[in-house]
Scaffold this motif. Structure first.
Motif, PDB file in Angstrom:
ATOM      1  N   LEU A 325      74.366  34.836  75.778  1.00 21.27           N
ATOM      2  CA  LEU A 325      74.837  36.136  76.261  1.00 21.27           C
ATOM      3  C   LEU A 325      74.746  37.186  75.162  1.00 21.27           C
ATOM      4  N   ASN A 326      74.059  38.282  75.453  1.00 17.52           N
ATOM      5  CA  ASN A 326      74.026  39.419  74.537  1.00 17.52           C
ATOM      6  C   ASN A 326      74.563  40.651  75.245  1.00 17.52           C
ATOM      7  N   THR A 327      75.645  41.199  74.694  1.00 21.64           N
ATOM      8  CA  THR A 327      76.246  42.404  75.266  1.00 21.64           C
ATOM      9  C   THR A 327      76.176  43.584  74.313  1.00 21.64           C
ATOM     10  N   ASN A 328      76.046  43.305  73.006  1.00 26.93           N
ATOM     11  CA  ASN A 328      76.018  44.394  72.022  1.00 26.93           C
ATOM     12  C   ASN A 328      75.193  43.970  70.811  1.00 26.93           C
ATOM     13  N   PHE A 329      74.000  43.446  71.074  1.00 26.94           N
ATOM     14  CA  PHE A 329      73.140  42.950  70.008  1.00 26.94           C
ATOM     15  C   PHE A 329      71.739  43.521  70.178  1.00 26.94           C
ATOM     16  N   ILE A 330      71.203  44.039  69.076  1.00 29.97           N
ATOM     17  CA  ILE A 330      69.851  44.598  69.101  1.00 29.97           C
ATOM     18  C   ILE A 330      69.001  43.801  68.119  1.00 29.97           C
ATOM     19  N   PRO A 331      68.015  43.040  68.621  1.00 28.29           N
ATOM     20  CA  PRO A 331      67.164  42.243  67.719  1.00 28.29           C
ATOM     21  C   PRO A 331      66.158  43.129  66.978  1.00 28.29           C
ATOM     22  N   SER A 332      65.529  42.548  65.976  1.00 30.60           N
ATOM     23  CA  SER A 332      64.460  43.251  65.259  1.00 30.60           C
ATOM     24  C   SER A 332      63.511  42.215  64.678  1.00 30.60           C
ATOM     25  N   GLU A 333      62.286  42.630  64.405  1.00 30.50           N
ATOM     26  CA  GLU A 333      61.305  41.713  63.842  1.00 30.50           C
ATOM     27  C   GLU A 333      61.705  41.261  62.449  1.00 30.50           C
ATOM     28  N   SER A 334      62.253  42.172  61.661  1.00 28.87           N
ATOM     29  CA  SER A 334      62.648  41.822  60.291  1.00 28.87           C
ATOM     30  C   SER A 334      63.803  40.826  60.272  1.00 28.87           C
ATOM     31  N   PHE A 335      64.669  40.867  61.278  1.00 31.87           N
ATOM     32  CA  PHE A 335      65.811  39.958  61.324  1.00 31.87           C
ATOM     33  C   PHE A 335      65.352  38.509  61.431  1.00 31.87           C
ATOM     34  N   TRP A 336      64.245  38.255  62.131  1.00 28.98           N
ATOM     35  CA  TRP A 336      63.746  36.894  62.290  1.00 28.98           C
ATOM     36  C   TRP A 336      63.295  36.275  60.968  1.00 28.98           C
ATOM     37  N   SER A 337      63.006  37.079  59.979  1.00 28.03           N
ATOM     38  CA  SER A 337      62.554  36.536  58.682  1.00 28.03           C
ATOM     39  C   SER A 337      63.634  35.721  57.982  1.00 28.03           C
ATOM     40  N   ASN A 338      64.874  35.784  58.480  1.00 24.16           N
ATOM     41  CA  ASN A 338      65.981  35.031  57.889  1.00 24.16           C
ATOM     42  C   ASN A 338      66.125  33.626  58.483  1.00 24.16           C
ATOM     43  N   PHE A 339      65.234  33.249  59.415  1.00 29.96           N
ATOM     44  CA  PHE A 339      65.370  31.982  60.122  1.00 29.96           C
ATOM     45  C   PHE A 339      64.092  31.153  60.000  1.00 29.96           C
ATOM     46  N   ASP A 340      64.269  29.841  60.032  1.00 30.33           N
ATOM     47  CA  ASP A 340      63.109  28.936  59.978  1.00 30.33           C
ATOM     48  C   ASP A 340      62.160  29.168  61.142  1.00 30.33           C
ATOM     49  N   ALA A 341      62.701  29.583  62.292  1.00 30.87           N
ATOM     50  CA  ALA A 341      61.874  29.800  63.481  1.00 30.87           C
ATOM     51  C   ALA A 341      60.822  30.876  63.267  1.00 30.87           C
ATOM     52  N   ASN A 342      60.984  31.687  62.247  1.00 33.85           N
ATOM     53  CA  ASN A 342      60.034  32.776  61.996  1.00 33.85           C
ATOM     54  C   ASN A 342      58.605  32.274  61.797  1.00 33.85           C
TER      55      ASN A 342
END
Length: 417
Positions: A325-342
């Motif tokens: 559930l996302n009610t107040n979250f805005i993703p970004s491409e740069s944010f994914w660089s913090n995860f192995d899934a990147n």
């Protein structure tokens, strides 16, 4: 001459008397039949009165069930129906068969069953996010939905905007594995147009439903998604909030390990992840061990963040349900660089219109939630880097939430319109 007249008069009198006697006998016979018919009519009137009083008892009892929303709790009010309609019995058995009896004529009206129907749109997997699957979708069990003269509704996926599976989809129907314990297929499988079996990206049949009005949060919790705090409190979620702050967003570190610990602890069946959660391949063995040691279904809800999982070669079967559930979250491409899934977005180029910066869900490897999955993040993207294999069991869902039901007469039992 006088004797002749006297004999003629006596003959006339005798004949007249006989005619009167015959007429009297016919009148008596007719009267007896009339009395019988009157009594029979009165009995018919009383029988119909008893019939409608008994029918009224069923309606009265059913109204209490509808109003209270629980069969067991409603039984305490059935006495009101009995006294109001002068009935000897209004009751419902353990298998939901309702009885209503009018004692004076020992008249009994019986229906077969009152059926609890979940207040929800059908669908084994629901997504308000756009779904992209780099592979196929295999549904071992689907949500049967409603029965029709042509078979079961059989809904595999209900999606709000985009669904794209490069290698098609397969629906096994409802006759191999039951979608819930008391499911009876009534001698039918899915409708012909509701059983997809293709190896290309479409055309998908009616078991893959595009629903622009999909509201999965309300479907499951009977509350608008803006009221998520109320649901969180009412269902007494155990909150996992030991978060780091990365790029101004909450991230639960070692998320897979924490979930494994909580699953192994039977007291916490509803887990609320406050922030982004990534389950790494290195955490899968601990997670599988925790699951194998605990047969209790769980509800895992990830709120306001990304969710990523890499099951590696082992795969994961989780007894329960995942709700993202996302009610107040805005993703970004740069944010994914913090995860192995990147490092697993390489196949994005196979899809047109997909954006990494709008992605909130990333799944790699075999992951099965026995109670279903919901991705509730409108306008965002859910990406499955490999094929999706799915099972559905409604009992798993009902065991971890407070189910909201509407009650209906079972088809073919009584008063079908």
């Amino acid at each position: 001459m006088i004797n002749i007249y006297r004999q003629s008069g006596m003959t006339t009198l005798l004949i007249t008397s006989m005619l009167l006697i015959v007429a009297l006998l016919l009148s008596l016979a007719s009267y007896k039949n009339l009395i019988y018919q009157v009594k029979r009519t009165q009995n018919e009137v009383l029988a119909r009165q008893a019939h409608w009083l008994a029918e009224g008892g069923l309606e009265c009892g059913f109204s209490y069930i509808k109003d209270i929303g629980d069969i067991s709790a409603a039984k305490a009010s059935f006495g009101n129906c009995e006294s109001l309609l002068n009935l000897s019995e209004v009751d419902i058995s353990t298998n939901n068969v309702m009885r209503s009896s009018f004692s004076e004529l020992a008249y009994k009206k019986v229906i077969k069953k009152v059926k609890a129907k979940r207040k929800t749109s059908s669908g084994a997997l629901k997504s308000s996010a756009d779904m992209y699957i780099n592979g196929s979708t295999l549904f071992e069990t689907v949500d049967p939905g409603e029965i029709t003269p042509d078979g079961w509704e059989c809904v595999a996926i209900r999606y709000k905007n985009i669904f794209n599976a490069r290698a098609g989809g397969t629906n096994y129907g409802v006759n191999i594995t039951k979608p819930y314990d008391d499911f009876y297929n009534q001698g039918s499988d899915c409708q012909t147009n509701n059983k997809t079996n293709i190896a290309t990206n479409g055309p998908f049949l009616n078991d893959f439903i595009h629903d622009e009005n999909l509201e999965p949060f309300y479907d499951l919790f009977n509350e608008h998604r803006d009221n998520w705090e109320k649901v969180k409190t009412d269902l007494n979620f155990f909150v996992i909030s030991n978060t780091d702050i990365i790029d101004g967003r909450k991230v639960v570190s070692s998320c897979g390990t924490i979930i494994a610990n909580e699953i192994e602890n039977n007291s916490n069946r509803r887990l609320w992840i406050d922030g982004s959660c990534e389950i790494k391949s290195s955490e899968i063995s601990n997670l599988n061990e925790a699951i194998s040691n605990n047969s209790t279904p769980v509800l895992l809800l990830v709120h306001d963040g990304i969710f990523a999982i890499n099951t590696g070669s082992d795969g994961v079967y989780i007894n329960g349900m995942l709700y993202h559930l996302n009610t107040n979250f805005i993703p970004s491409e740069s944010f994914w660089s913090n995860f192995d899934a990147n490092s697993h977005f390489g196949n994005y180029s196979l899809f047109s219109g997909i954006e990494k910066g709008k992605t909130v869900y990333h799944q790699r490897g075999s992951l099965i939630f026995s109670g279903g999955q919901v991705i509730d993040s409108p306008g965002d993207i859910a990406y499955f880097d490999q094929s999706l294999r799915f099972k559905y069991n409604r009992d798993k869902i009902d065991s971890v939430i407070d189910p909201h039901y509407e009650f209906v007469w079972q088809k073919g039992s009584w008063n079908d319109l």
